[in-house]
Design a protein around this motif. Structure first.
Motif, PDB file in Angstrom:
ATOM      1  N   TRP A   1      56.900  57.997  63.557  1.00  0.00           N
ATOM      2  CA  TRP A   1      56.781  56.550  63.682  1.00  0.00           C
ATOM      3  C   TRP A   1      56.816  55.936  62.291  1.00  0.00           C
ATOM      4  O   TRP A   1      56.175  56.439  61.355  1.00  0.00           O
ATOM      5  N   ALA A   2      57.545  54.835  62.137  1.00  0.00           N
ATOM      6  CA  ALA A   2      57.613  54.154  60.852  1.00  0.00           C
ATOM      7  C   ALA A   2      57.933  52.686  61.089  1.00  0.00           C
ATOM      8  O   ALA A   2      57.968  52.215  62.227  1.00  0.00           O
ATOM      9  N   LEU A   3      58.191  51.964  60.005  1.00  0.00           N
ATOM     10  CA  LEU A   3      58.402  50.525  60.091  1.00  0.00           C
ATOM     11  C   LEU A   3      59.857  50.167  60.343  1.00  0.00           C
ATOM     12  O   LEU A   3      60.773  50.827  59.843  1.00  0.00           O
ATOM     13  N   SER A   4      60.052  49.075  61.058  1.00  0.00           N
ATOM     14  CA  SER A   4      61.383  48.551  61.328  1.00  0.00           C
ATOM     15  C   SER A   4      61.730  47.467  60.308  1.00  0.00           C
ATOM     16  O   SER A   4      60.919  47.118  59.444  1.00  0.00           O
ATOM     17  N   GLY A   5      62.941  46.941  60.405  1.00  0.00           N
ATOM     18  CA  GLY A   5      63.340  45.813  59.562  1.00  0.00           C
ATOM     19  C   GLY A   5      64.202  46.206  58.385  1.00  0.00           C
ATOM     20  O   GLY A   5      64.154  47.334  57.886  1.00  0.00           O
ATOM     21  N   GLN A   6      64.990  45.230  57.949  1.00  0.00           N
ATOM     22  CA  GLN A   6      65.865  45.422  56.793  1.00  0.00           C
ATOM     23  C   GLN A   6      65.057  45.283  55.501  1.00  0.00           C
ATOM     24  O   GLN A   6      64.085  44.545  55.445  1.00  0.00           O
ATOM     25  N   PRO A   7      65.503  45.973  54.435  1.00  0.00           N
ATOM     26  CA  PRO A   7      66.597  46.934  54.383  1.00  0.00           C
ATOM     27  C   PRO A   7      66.127  48.385  54.550  1.00  0.00           C
ATOM     28  O   PRO A   7      66.917  49.306  54.431  1.00  0.00           O
ATOM     29  N   SER A   8      64.836  48.586  54.844  1.00  0.00           N
ATOM     30  CA  SER A   8      64.266  49.938  54.827  1.00  0.00           C
ATOM     31  C   SER A   8      64.567  50.755  56.078  1.00  0.00           C
ATOM     32  O   SER A   8      64.784  51.970  55.992  1.00  0.00           O
ATOM     33  N   GLU A   9      64.564  50.103  57.241  1.00  0.00           N
ATOM     34  CA  GLU A   9      64.742  50.861  58.476  1.00  0.00           C
ATOM     35  C   GLU A   9      66.032  51.676  58.493  1.00  0.00           C
ATOM     36  O   GLU A   9      66.008  52.864  58.884  1.00  0.00           O
ATOM     37  N   PRO A  10      67.184  51.128  58.092  1.00  0.00           N
ATOM     38  CA  PRO A  10      68.404  51.947  58.100  1.00  0.00           C
ATOM     39  C   PRO A  10      68.303  53.187  57.208  1.00  0.00           C
ATOM     40  O   PRO A  10      68.869  54.238  57.542  1.00  0.00           O
ATOM     41  N   ILE A  11      67.559  53.078  56.100  1.00  0.00           N
ATOM     42  CA  ILE A  11      67.401  54.232  55.204  1.00  0.00           C
ATOM     43  C   ILE A  11      66.534  55.288  55.872  1.00  0.00           C
ATOM     44  O   ILE A  11      66.816  56.495  55.799  1.00  0.00           O
ATOM     45  N   ARG A  12      65.481  54.840  56.537  1.00  0.00           N
ATOM     46  CA  ARG A  12      64.618  55.783  57.258  1.00  0.00           C
ATOM     47  C   ARG A  12      65.370  56.451  58.405  1.00  0.00           C
ATOM     48  O   ARG A  12      65.253  57.660  58.625  1.00  0.00           O
ATOM     49  N   ARG A  13      66.142  55.672  59.136  1.00  0.00           N
ATOM     50  CA  ARG A  13      66.919  56.238  60.243  1.00  0.00           C
ATOM     51  C   ARG A  13      67.947  57.246  59.727  1.00  0.00           C
ATOM     52  O   ARG A  13      68.159  58.306  60.328  1.00  0.00           O
ATOM     53  N   ALA A  14      68.577  56.905  58.600  1.00  0.00           N
ATOM     54  CA  ALA A  14      69.593  57.802  58.046  1.00  0.00           C
ATOM     55  C   ALA A  14      68.992  59.139  57.641  1.00  0.00           C
ATOM     56  O   ALA A  14      69.620  60.195  57.815  1.00  0.00           O
ATOM     57  N   ALA A  15      67.777  59.120  57.106  1.00  0.00           N
ATOM     58  CA  ALA A  15      67.118  60.362  56.719  1.00  0.00           C
ATOM     59  C   ALA A  15      66.865  61.247  57.931  1.00  0.00           C
ATOM     60  O   ALA A  15      67.115  62.466  57.905  1.00  0.00           O
ATOM     61  N   ILE A  16      66.368  60.634  59.004  1.00  0.00           N
ATOM     62  CA  ILE A  16      66.117  61.414  60.220  1.00  0.00           C
ATOM     63  C   ILE A  16      67.432  61.931  60.801  1.00  0.00           C
ATOM     64  O   ILE A  16      67.512  63.077  61.265  1.00  0.00           O
TER      65      ILE A  16
END
Length: 440
Positions: free
Chosen positions: A43-58
């Motif tokens: 579980w982590a935080l949503s929203g730009q610009p961080s969420e796409p980076i977190r999703r990409a890592a997973i």
């Protein structure tokens, strides 16, 4: 990140190190077991610009490890804080827990929610050696490490709209006195001096933090953090709180600030559209303004600086406040297999060049060593150098109060700061309320 050297700071020396360190339901299968066999939940935080980076890592991890998958779920900031607290209390939290270290992590440790990672880091020294040492301060409780520092170094800074300053014919403030002089000048032009998402409360807190730091230095909050009785009764606290209310009464903030939320990014929009001249916010705001503000950032219209000194104040003007990193912990409720999946994520994907590129590309300084070259070649190089220099030159890099304190004290803090800004309580009432939760 305190002064000394940005890449070689001590991870923990008592109180100072501890300070050095800012919706929807989760998936039905993401309880303490972490989901289906062979899968871990995150579980982590949503929203730009961080969420796409977190999703990409997973996504990168799952592609590289098809038999041991991670399922990610993302929440808005304020919703996440409530959701994770409730889920962990019910034994239904994710396998991998996003957090901010500090007092919140200490509470998780005391409740037995998170794994002790000290021995794992000792056995995986190459992992620890790649992470900026100072970021471990907020990951450490009673000398033991309970979280893996991730993502970025994010100090709180003063942003300003250069176009608006040019329009009004004024210069950026060099002291807090200059700020007070600017307030009537912007108001006379129908421009709010400061944008503020007051409904989110923690945005108000940044003002109190800086004013106390610039007025008295770090000693007062160090005493609070250490649990000293009536530590908030220092005269510098009353002085700082009075300054806040004087600024509110002088219309220093956008009208209706108490109904504006940070999760909506409405406070960012007020700055880049020129409706407000300045904003005190985390350095992550740069990425939001770049993503949403049209040519505001690319045209050079965004200005930034560390919060200026208070005239006659004792605090070092180089001091920084904010987040020396974000953190991932492993749930004690996860299965042995899920714990191994989490540790594999910690030792592989989160150390790779793609991870560094993602954060640098979004306008952040990663917690990983070896990012200097990418910082200098980034299209965000000027801002990243400013963030880097702010950390390097800081005599003290203090963790945000709501993260350094326990959840109980933090909630009282945020509630009373909101009342302070809304002029519903006096500075003395604020002090009395906060003294009542010291050490709780």
């Amino acid at each position: 990140m305190k002064r000394r050297d940005f890449l070689t700071l001590s991870a923990g020396t008592g109180t100072a190190a501890a300070l050095a360190a800012c919706g929807s339901s989760g998936p039905s299968n993401s309880g303490g077991s972490g989901g289906a066999a062979g899968a871990a939940s995150y579980w982590a935080l949503s929203g730009q610009p961080s969420e796409p980076i977190r999703r990409a890592a997973i996504d990168r991890f799952n592609k590289a490890n098809p038999s041991t998958q991670i399922t990610g779920t993302y929440f808005a900031n304020d919703a996440y804080k409530q959701k994770i607290k409730t889920a962990l209390g019910a034994g239904e939290g994710p396998s991998i827990i996003f957090n901010w270290g500090g007092g919140g992590l200490k509470t998780y440790v005391e409740a037995g929610h998170v794994e002790d990672l000290t021995d794992w880091f000792a056995q995986n020294a190459t992992v620890k050696d790649k992470i900026i040492p100072a970021s471990f301060g907020a990951a450490t409780v009673n000398g033991r490490i309970y979280a893996r520092p991730v993502e970025s170094v994010t100090p709180i800074v003063l942003f300003y709209n250069k176009r608006v300053f040019d329009q009004v014919g004024v210069q950026p403030p060099q002291t807090y006195g200059d700020i007070l002089d600017l307030v009537p000048k912007f108001n006379a032009k129908g421009i709010a001096p400061f944008s503020l998402a007051g409904q989110s409360r923690w945005t108000n807190m940044m003002w109190v933090e800086f004013l106390l730091d610039r007025t008295a230095g770090s000693d007062v909050f160090n005493r609070v953090f250490a649990g000293e009785k009536n530590a908030w009764s220092d005269p510098a606290v009353l002085d700082s709180l009075t300054k806040v209310q004087d600024l509110v009464r002088a219309d220093g903030f956008i009208k209706g600030f108490s109904s504006i939320t940070a999760d909506s990014s409405a406070d960012q929009a007020l700055l880049y559209t020129g409706k407000a001249a300045m904003m005190v916010h985390g350095s992550w705001s740069y990425g939001l303004q770049k993503a949403n503000g049209g040519d505001f950032v690319s045209s050079g219209a965004l200005g930034y600086m560390n919060f200026p000194p208070v005239d006659g104040g004792k605090g070092d003007p180089s001091n920084a406040l904010g987040n020396p990193g974000q953190y991932l912990s492993i749930s004690t409720k996860a299965t042995p297999e899920q714990k191994e999946i989490a540790k594999k994520l910690f030792s592989t994907t989160l150390l790779e060049d793609e991870e560094i590129k993602g954060w640098v590309g979004a306008g952040y300084v990663p917690v990983l060593k070896g990012s200097e070259t990418q910082l200098s070649t980034s299209p965000n190089a000027d801002f990243l150098k400013f963030v880097y220099d702010t950390a390097v030159n800081a005599k003290l890099f203090a963790q945000s109060w709501d993260q350094a304190l326990s959840p109980t004290a933090s909630e009282t803090l945020l509630d009373n700061i909101a009342k302070l800004f809304q002029l519903q309580i006096s500075p003395q009432q604020w002090v009395d309320a906060m003294n009542g939760v010291i050490g709780k």
